[in-house]
Motif scaffolding. Structure first.
Motif, PDB file in Angstrom:
ATOM      1  N   ARG A  95       0.829  -1.201   0.000  1.00  0.00           N
ATOM      2  CA  ARG A  95       0.000   0.000   0.000  1.00  0.00           C
ATOM      3  C   ARG A  95       0.866   1.255   0.000  1.00  0.00           C
ATOM      4  O   ARG A  95       0.546   2.243  -0.667  1.00  0.00           O
ATOM      5  N   ASP A  96       1.966   1.245   0.754  1.00  0.00           N
ATOM      6  CA  ASP A  96       2.879   2.388   0.756  1.00  0.00           C
ATOM      7  C   ASP A  96       3.464   2.628  -0.632  1.00  0.00           C
ATOM      8  O   ASP A  96       3.603   3.759  -1.081  1.00  0.00           O
ATOM      9  N   SER A  97       3.818   1.523  -1.302  1.00  0.00           N
ATOM     10  CA  SER A  97       4.395   1.642  -2.642  1.00  0.00           C
ATOM     11  C   SER A  97       3.390   2.227  -3.622  1.00  0.00           C
ATOM     12  O   SER A  97       3.727   3.078  -4.452  1.00  0.00           O
ATOM     13  N   LEU A  98       2.138   1.762  -3.531  1.00  0.00           N
ATOM     14  CA  LEU A  98       1.095   2.303  -4.404  1.00  0.00           C
ATOM     15  C   LEU A  98       0.856   3.783  -4.131  1.00  0.00           C
ATOM     16  O   LEU A  98       0.674   4.581  -5.055  1.00  0.00           O
ATOM     17  N   ASP A  99       0.878   4.142  -2.841  1.00  0.00           N
ATOM     18  CA  ASP A  99       0.643   5.536  -2.469  1.00  0.00           C
ATOM     19  C   ASP A  99       1.742   6.433  -3.014  1.00  0.00           C
ATOM     20  O   ASP A  99       1.479   7.527  -3.509  1.00  0.00           O
ATOM     21  N   ALA A 100       2.994   5.958  -2.940  1.00  0.00           N
ATOM     22  CA  ALA A 100       4.120   6.745  -3.465  1.00  0.00           C
ATOM     23  C   ALA A 100       3.996   6.920  -4.972  1.00  0.00           C
ATOM     24  O   ALA A 100       4.199   8.024  -5.499  1.00  0.00           O
ATOM     25  N   PHE A 101       3.637   5.846  -5.680  1.00  0.00           N
ATOM     26  CA  PHE A 101       3.502   5.953  -7.133  1.00  0.00           C
ATOM     27  C   PHE A 101       2.314   6.834  -7.507  1.00  0.00           C
ATOM     28  O   PHE A 101       2.369   7.583  -8.495  1.00  0.00           O
ATOM     29  N   TYR A 102       1.255   6.757  -6.700  1.00  0.00           N
ATOM     30  CA  TYR A 102       0.078   7.603  -6.919  1.00  0.00           C
ATOM     31  C   TYR A 102       0.465   9.074  -6.877  1.00  0.00           C
ATOM     32  O   TYR A 102       0.084   9.863  -7.742  1.00  0.00           O
ATOM     33  N   ARG A 103       1.269   9.444  -5.878  1.00  0.00           N
ATOM     34  CA  ARG A 103       1.688  10.838  -5.773  1.00  0.00           C
ATOM     35  C   ARG A 103       2.686  11.207  -6.853  1.00  0.00           C
ATOM     36  O   ARG A 103       2.686  12.320  -7.368  1.00  0.00           O
ATOM     37  N   PHE A 104       3.546  10.259  -7.228  1.00  0.00           N
ATOM     38  CA  PHE A 104       4.535  10.503  -8.281  1.00  0.00           C
ATOM     39  C   PHE A 104       3.844  10.768  -9.618  1.00  0.00           C
ATOM     40  O   PHE A 104       4.315  11.583 -10.425  1.00  0.00           O
ATOM     41  N   SER A 105       2.722  10.101  -9.861  1.00  0.00           N
ATOM     42  CA  SER A 105       2.032  10.230 -11.152  1.00  0.00           C
ATOM     43  C   SER A 105       1.222  11.511 -11.277  1.00  0.00           C
ATOM     44  O   SER A 105       0.704  11.810 -12.352  1.00  0.00           O
ATOM     45  N   ARG A 106       1.102  12.294 -10.166  1.00  0.00           N
ATOM     46  CA  ARG A 106       0.331  13.546 -10.160  1.00  0.00           C
ATOM     47  C   ARG A 106      -1.089  13.269 -10.655  1.00  0.00           C
ATOM     48  O   ARG A 106      -1.450  13.588 -11.806  1.00  0.00           O
ATOM     49  N   PRO A 107      -1.921  12.652  -9.809  1.00  0.00           N
ATOM     50  CA  PRO A 107      -3.224  12.129 -10.247  1.00  0.00           C
ATOM     51  C   PRO A 107      -4.150  13.144 -10.889  1.00  0.00           C
ATOM     52  O   PRO A 107      -4.963  12.777 -11.742  1.00  0.00           O
ATOM     53  N   HIS A 108      -4.066  14.418 -10.501  1.00  0.00           N
ATOM     54  CA  HIS A 108      -4.953  15.396 -11.131  1.00  0.00           C
ATOM     55  C   HIS A 108      -4.662  15.538 -12.620  1.00  0.00           C
ATOM     56  O   HIS A 108      -5.572  15.789 -13.419  1.00  0.00           O
ATOM     57  N   THR A 109      -3.389  15.347 -13.025  1.00  0.00           N
ATOM     58  CA  THR A 109      -3.067  15.398 -14.453  1.00  0.00           C
ATOM     59  C   THR A 109      -3.507  14.119 -15.152  1.00  0.00           C
ATOM     60  O   THR A 109      -3.894  14.147 -16.323  1.00  0.00           O
ATOM     61  N   VAL A 110      -3.451  13.000 -14.440  1.00  0.00           N
ATOM     62  CA  VAL A 110      -3.909  11.725 -15.007  1.00  0.00           C
ATOM     63  C   VAL A 110      -5.403  11.796 -15.314  1.00  0.00           C
ATOM     64  O   VAL A 110      -5.849  11.422 -16.404  1.00  0.00           O
ATOM     65  N   ILE A 111      -6.186  12.281 -14.347  1.00  0.00           N
ATOM     66  CA  ILE A 111      -7.632  12.400 -14.554  1.00  0.00           C
ATOM     67  C   ILE A 111      -7.921  13.344 -15.716  1.00  0.00           C
ATOM     68  O   ILE A 111      -8.781  13.065 -16.563  1.00  0.00           O
ATOM     69  N   GLY A 112      -7.199  14.466 -15.762  1.00  0.00           N
ATOM     70  CA  GLY A 112      -7.398  15.416 -16.852  1.00  0.00           C
ATOM     71  C   GLY A 112      -7.107  14.814 -18.208  1.00  0.00           C
ATOM     72  O   GLY A 112      -7.831  15.057 -19.190  1.00  0.00           O
TER      73      GLY A 112
END
Length: 394
Positions: A95-112
């Protein structure tokens, strides 16, 4: 001032910094380090926090982020070199690894990115039979390839801005030390290669060129090489974001569906032209607004953004005014649609968005980085909402 002992965190002075790890829910002393009792002063508006060390000195650089469960760097005023986060500390769960990658990917740009491609793809739909497995396959190919390129671009920006992000965005994995530079390089290299590979095997030239131009502009925007790192220059930086978000996304991905998926000739329709023009305004707003909460780090590292040169308040209200003008044009365009349902959805939808923006803008405390950042994320939500409205414009 209220004295608190952080029972859910580990605070230690290590080489001039504080390291907070929101794990274990208890205080544990580390070898060679001191456990500190901290005094937190909650300011009513700015929500900045002051940390008082055992010797009575205060540091204002502890950045508390209650929304995220992660480790981050927070410098203390000890007069020693900055090095707070232990790079040998590894995430202790998947879960920590997923959370780090989630933040690295900048999710607001992914959704956009996802919403923009979906919306523009449906602009190419001319009849009900166009909505088919073939169309969804073509859209999926474009979305996956674009997302991988998106991760390359935002990842490269973080690799180039590690020191700046320690000031502006200490929660990002590279700035906090959760990711090493080698890990960051491996991620961005892998995703750029996979993006080009998918774009090539799909065989769509509009898709491949969209990926290639995005790669070139994203690299030139961030990478610190002679004649590059265009983000240092406010106007050039804004043009890069406008080119990708407003022009490439609208035109290239529309042509991908129109010519590659449906096999039709190139045609620039009224909705496509409006989408490109409107998103040009929106892209400029995002390019300007994103620097408003980052003014502190940009000043330190010589990034001459418009917020640095013109001031936060002036840029803030310029962004709001640009969006209001864009909404006014959208209302007029929607009102001229020959379809009643299109008129109603376009006019009512944009009136609601314009009113919501104005109400939110008037409530923002421009002296609070937290509120400015929150408003910036609200601008992204308006960005998403616009892409939900665009397919209804006929």
């Amino acid at each position: 001032m209220e004295s608190l002992l952080f029972s859910s965190s580990l605070l230690s002075a290590a080489g001039g910094g504080l390291c907070l790890r929101k794990q274990n829910l208890k205080l544990l002393p580390l070898p060679g380090n001191r456990v500190l009792r901290c005094n937190v002063l909650a300011k009513s508006k700015s929500r900045n926090n002051l940390v008082t060390r055992l010797d009575g000195q205060e540091s204002s650089s502890l950045f508390l982020c209650s929304r995220h469960k992660f480790r981050f760097q927070a410098n203390a005023t000890t007069g020693q070199p900055d090095e707070a986060f232990d790079p040998k500390s590894k995430p202790n769960s998947f879960r920590d690894s997923l959370d780090a990658f989630y933040r690295f990917s900048r999710p607001h740009t992914v959704i956009g990115t996802v919403l923009s491609i979906l919306s523009v793809s449906f602009l190419a739909v001319e009849k009900v039979s166009d909505i088919s497995p073939l169309q969804f396959t073509g859209i999926l190919e474009a979305v996956v390839a674009a997302l991988m390129m998106n991760i390359y671009i935002v990842g490269l920006n973080q690799l180039s801005d590690v020191e700046i992000d320690k000031v502006n965005k200490p929660y990002l994995p590279l700035a906090s030390g959760e990711y090493s530079v080698k890990t960051g390089i491996a991620i961005v290299a892998s995703f750029s290669i996979m993006s080009f590979w998918l774009g090539w095997i799909v065989g769509s030239w509009p898709l491949f060129w969209a990926l290639f131009v995005s790669f070139i502009l994203g690299t030139a925007y961030s990478i610190n090489l002679p004649l590059l790192r265009w983000k240092r220059f406010a106007l050039v930086a804004a043009m890069c974001i406008l080119a990708v978000r407003a022009i490439i996304v609208q035109i290239a991905f529309y042509l991908h569906v129109q010519t590659h998926v449906f096999g039709r000739p190139v045609m620039f329709t009224r909705p496509l032209i409006f989408a490109t023009a409107f998103m040009s305004f929106f892209s400029v707003v995002i390019a300007l607004f994103k620097d408003i909460p980052d003014i502190e780090g940009d000043k330190i590292f010589g990034i001459r953004s418009f917020s640095v040169t013109l001031g936060q308040e002036r840029v803030f209200w310029t962004c709001v005014s640009l969006l209001q003008m864009a909404y006014a044009v959208a209302i007029l365009v929607g009102a001229t649609s020959p379809f009643i349902w299109s008129k109603v959805i376009s006019v009512v939808g944009h009136v609601i968005l314009a009113t919501t923006l104005w109400t939110r803008a008037k409530s923002v405390d421009l002296s609070s980085k937290t509120e400015i950042t929150s408003c910036y994320m609200f601008i992204w939500k308006l960005f998403y909402a616009e892409y939900l409205l665009l397919p209804f414009l006929k």
